[in-house]
Design a protein around this motif. Structure first.
Motif, PDB file in Angstrom:
ATOM      1  N   UNK A  62     -22.687  -8.655  -9.520  1.00  0.00           N
ATOM      2  CA  UNK A  62     -23.821  -9.556  -9.698  1.00  0.00           C
ATOM      3  C   UNK A  62     -25.076  -9.068  -8.985  1.00  0.00           C
ATOM      4  N   UNK A  63     -24.888  -8.281  -7.941  1.00  0.00           N
ATOM      5  CA  UNK A  63     -26.004  -7.935  -7.066  1.00  0.00           C
ATOM      6  C   UNK A  63     -26.464  -6.487  -7.214  1.00  0.00           C
ATOM      7  N   UNK A  64     -25.517  -5.589  -7.520  1.00  0.00           N
ATOM      8  CA  UNK A  64     -25.874  -4.171  -7.582  1.00  0.00           C
ATOM      9  C   UNK A  64     -25.501  -3.511  -8.907  1.00  0.00           C
ATOM     10  N   UNK A  65     -25.042  -4.317  -9.859  1.00  0.00           N
ATOM     11  CA  UNK A  65     -24.923  -3.846 -11.234  1.00  0.00           C
ATOM     12  C   UNK A  65     -23.855  -2.819 -11.506  1.00  0.00           C
ATOM     13  N   UNK A  66     -22.777  -2.820 -10.718  1.00  0.00           N
ATOM     14  CA  UNK A  66     -21.710  -1.845 -10.957  1.00  0.00           C
ATOM     15  C   UNK A  66     -20.847  -2.326 -12.123  1.00  0.00           C
ATOM     16  N   UNK A  67     -21.265  -1.944 -13.324  1.00  0.00           N
ATOM     17  CA  UNK A  67     -20.572  -2.382 -14.542  1.00  0.00           C
ATOM     18  C   UNK A  67     -20.736  -1.324 -15.622  1.00  0.00           C
ATOM     19  N   UNK A  68     -19.637  -1.013 -16.296  1.00  0.00           N
ATOM     20  CA  UNK A  68     -19.655  -0.083 -17.429  1.00  0.00           C
ATOM     21  C   UNK A  68     -18.876  -0.719 -18.575  1.00  0.00           C
ATOM     22  N   UNK A  69     -19.161  -0.257 -19.794  1.00  0.00           N
ATOM     23  CA  UNK A  69     -18.434  -0.823 -20.926  1.00  0.00           C
ATOM     24  C   UNK A  69     -18.357   0.185 -22.062  1.00  0.00           C
ATOM     25  N   UNK A  70     -17.567  -0.162 -23.067  1.00  0.00           N
ATOM     26  CA  UNK A  70     -17.420   0.634 -24.281  1.00  0.00           C
ATOM     27  C   UNK A  70     -17.463  -0.291 -25.486  1.00  0.00           C
ATOM     28  N   UNK A  71     -17.580   0.298 -26.655  1.00  0.00           N
ATOM     29  CA  UNK A  71     -17.522  -0.458 -27.895  1.00  0.00           C
ATOM     30  C   UNK A  71     -16.823   0.364 -28.955  1.00  0.00           C
ATOM     31  N   UNK A  72     -15.792  -0.189 -29.552  1.00  0.00           N
ATOM     32  CA  UNK A  72     -15.073   0.484 -30.634  1.00  0.00           C
ATOM     33  C   UNK A  72     -14.547  -0.569 -31.585  1.00  0.00           C
ATOM     34  N   UNK A  73     -13.918  -0.132 -32.665  1.00  0.00           N
ATOM     35  CA  UNK A  73     -13.507  -1.086 -33.691  1.00  0.00           C
ATOM     36  C   UNK A  73     -12.106  -0.814 -34.219  1.00  0.00           C
ATOM     37  N   UNK A  74     -11.489  -1.883 -34.723  1.00  0.00           N
ATOM     38  CA  UNK A  74     -10.268  -1.793 -35.517  1.00  0.00           C
ATOM     39  C   UNK A  74     -10.603  -2.275 -36.922  1.00  0.00           C
ATOM     40  N   UNK A  75      -9.989  -1.650 -37.922  1.00  0.00           N
ATOM     41  CA  UNK A  75     -10.305  -1.929 -39.318  1.00  0.00           C
ATOM     42  C   UNK A  75      -9.030  -2.268 -40.079  1.00  0.00           C
ATOM     43  N   UNK A  76      -9.151  -3.155 -41.063  1.00  0.00           N
ATOM     44  CA  UNK A  76      -8.036  -3.504 -41.940  1.00  0.00           C
ATOM     45  C   UNK A  76      -8.149  -2.677 -43.218  1.00  0.00           C
ATOM     46  N   UNK A  77      -7.072  -1.981 -43.588  1.00  0.00           N
ATOM     47  CA  UNK A  77      -7.077  -1.174 -44.803  1.00  0.00           C
ATOM     48  C   UNK A  77      -6.755  -2.056 -46.012  1.00  0.00           C
ATOM     49  N   UNK A  78      -6.928  -1.493 -47.199  1.00  0.00           N
ATOM     50  CA  UNK A  78      -6.682  -2.265 -48.428  1.00  0.00           C
ATOM     51  C   UNK A  78      -5.207  -2.658 -48.553  1.00  0.00           C
ATOM     52  N   UNK A  79      -4.317  -1.889 -47.919  1.00  0.00           N
ATOM     53  CA  UNK A  79      -2.893  -2.232 -47.986  1.00  0.00           C
ATOM     54  C   UNK A  79      -2.421  -2.996 -46.746  1.00  0.00           C
ATOM     55  N   UNK A  80      -3.379  -3.535 -45.970  1.00  0.00           N
ATOM     56  CA  UNK A  80      -3.035  -4.414 -44.861  1.00  0.00           C
ATOM     57  C   UNK A  80      -2.718  -3.740 -43.548  1.00  0.00           C
ATOM     58  N   UNK A  81      -2.850  -2.420 -43.475  1.00  0.00           N
ATOM     59  CA  UNK A  81      -2.637  -1.725 -42.208  1.00  0.00           C
ATOM     60  C   UNK A  81      -3.873  -1.889 -41.314  1.00  0.00           C
ATOM     61  N   UNK A  82      -3.692  -1.651 -40.013  1.00  0.00           N
ATOM     62  CA  UNK A  82      -4.797  -1.718 -39.069  1.00  0.00           C
ATOM     63  C   UNK A  82      -5.034  -0.319 -38.496  1.00  0.00           C
ATOM     64  N   UNK A  83      -6.298   0.123 -38.524  1.00  0.00           N
ATOM     65  CA  UNK A  83      -6.659   1.448 -38.029  1.00  0.00           C
ATOM     66  C   UNK A  83      -7.616   1.328 -36.844  1.00  0.00           C
ATOM     67  N   UNK A  84      -7.376   2.131 -35.815  1.00  0.00           N
ATOM     68  CA  UNK A  84      -8.345   2.327 -34.733  1.00  0.00           C
ATOM     69  C   UNK A  84      -9.098   3.622 -35.018  1.00  0.00           C
ATOM     70  N   UNK A  85     -10.390   3.657 -34.679  1.00  0.00           N
ATOM     71  CA  UNK A  85     -11.214   4.830 -34.950  1.00  0.00           C
ATOM     72  C   UNK A  85     -11.611   5.525 -33.654  1.00  0.00           C
ATOM     73  N   UNK A  86     -11.020   6.681 -33.391  1.00  0.00           N
ATOM     74  CA  UNK A  86     -11.334   7.566 -32.261  1.00  0.00           C
ATOM     75  C   UNK A  86     -11.315   6.846 -30.906  1.00  0.00           C
ATOM     76  N   UNK A  87     -10.334   6.007 -30.628  1.00  0.00           N
ATOM     77  CA  UNK A  87     -10.330   5.266 -29.361  1.00  0.00           C
ATOM     78  C   UNK A  87     -10.198   6.180 -28.146  1.00  0.00           C
TER      79      UNK A  87
END
Length: 354
Positions: A62-87
């Motif tokens: 809260x005081x000195x800003x020591x925070x990091x983050x990432x953003x990535x996605x999971x996708x649903x395929x046409x046959x119902x599978x779930x894919x992660x992209x380059x995690x």
């Protein structure tokens, strides 16, 4: 490798309608959390129902800003599978940010396993409508209760997830970008190449100015000379000039985007000339004047690819490709989203199937 304890929710949420998704407004039933204590390391890994976290008011984030983050996605395929992209690339980049912000490194293989388990538990939250995905936000915050200026001695590493639609209201339609003249986002030697919270806080003023003038985002110039193009607030930037795609070279103040890297690899695989180098805003203006500025687009996890239909620089409005999406932009969007949703063969080995 740590064991991951799991506590399932007893009060599952109602899932939002696809048309209401937007970006980052709804969150899944569960979250992952692991603690760090100096002398003990990372410990107490668990998947628990999504809930508020309790930390001391004097927690150093809260005081000195020591925070990091990432953003990535999971996708649903046409046959119902779930894919992660380059995690794996996201967790490698998270550790680069950790290094710059003096945060203990995470075990990347463990983080990936934790993510797989979390997405598997909440896989019904992965939307399957075109243009939708499950946005994943890993982040680390310093939690030591201490107002002394030093690296925190304790941390929380958390992963939350949000079913999302388009990042921009325009979707794949071209957006309008304003070149920021007064403020700067980062300089070489600073924290620009780290994905740390403060970078985004310092960019809010430019975003406020751009929004007030009817523009979607700010295009930042270098912090020293205000001459060289760097990046947009939420995206890396590309220019197609006289048949060649040019993007600013990574210089220590630009975030090394994973989508950026993916687009460069796709361009090379299609034998489209692509160059990473310094590019001035004056070169972009001149290319527009002489008719060689053919396309401009941004790339990022949230937006995937966002064509730019207008750039405002000083008092000049530059209209690109008649305000329409360009051929290369469309090809890149179709290729990357096709790989991500499983309709195009992943010859790059980027996806992980759950």
């Amino acid at each position: 490798m740590l064991d991951i304890k799991t506590e399932f929710t007893t009060n599952p949420k109602n899932k939002p309608a696809v048309e209401a998704l937007g970006f980052g407004q709804y969150f899944t039933d569960h979250m992952f959390i692991v603690e760090y204590t100096e002398g003990k390391g990372w410990h107490d890994a668990r998947i628990i129902p999504y809930q508020p976290i309790q930390i001391d008011p004097s927690a150093m984030v809260f005081h000195y800003g020591q925070a990091v983050f990432e953003g990535l996605k999971a996708y649903k395929t046409v046959d119902g599978k779930v894919l992660l992209f380059r995690p794996d690339r996201n967790f490698a980049r998270l550790n680069n940010s950790n290094e710059r912000m003096v945060i203990p490194a995470i075990d990347e293989a463990f983080a990936l396993e934790a993510l797989k388990q979390l997405v598997t538990i909440d896989r019904e939250w992965v939307p399957d409508a075109p243009g939708t995905s499950l946005y994943i936000r890993p982040f680390i915050i310093g939690t030591e209760a201490n107002l002394g200026v030093h690296p925190s001695k304790s941390y929380k590493f958390i992963i939350i997830m949000s079913p999302s639609g388009s990042y921009y209201k325009e979707g794949i339609n071209p957006v309008k970008i304003m070149v920021e003249q007064k403020y700067v986002r980062a300089v070489a030697g600073g924290t620009g190449e780290a994905k740390t919270a403060g970078n985004y806080a310092s960019a809010l003023k430019g975003q406020e100015i751009a929004t007030a003038e009817g523009y979607s985002q700010t295009l930042w110039l270098d912090g020293k000379e205000k001459k060289y193009v760097e990046e947009v607030g939420s995206m890396n930037i590309f220019f197609k000039i006289n048949g060649k795609v040019v993007t600013p070279a990574l210089n220590g103040s630009i975030l090394p985007g994973i989508t950026r890297d993916s687009m460069i690899q796709v361009l090379k695989s299609k034998n489209i000339p692509v160059e990473e180098r310094r590019i001035t805003i004056d070169e972009v203006v001149e290319a527009n004047k002489n008719g060689t500025l053919e396309e401009v687009f941004g790339t990022g996890t949230a937006a995937v690819i966002s064509p730019v239909g207008e750039l405002k620089y000083l008092d000049e409005k530059i209209i690109i490709n008649d305000g329409k999406i360009g051929e290369v932009s469309q090809m890149l969007y179709d290729t990357l989203t096709g790989i991500q949703n499983g309709t195009i063969e992943d010859t790059f080995g980027w996806t992980i199937k759950l």
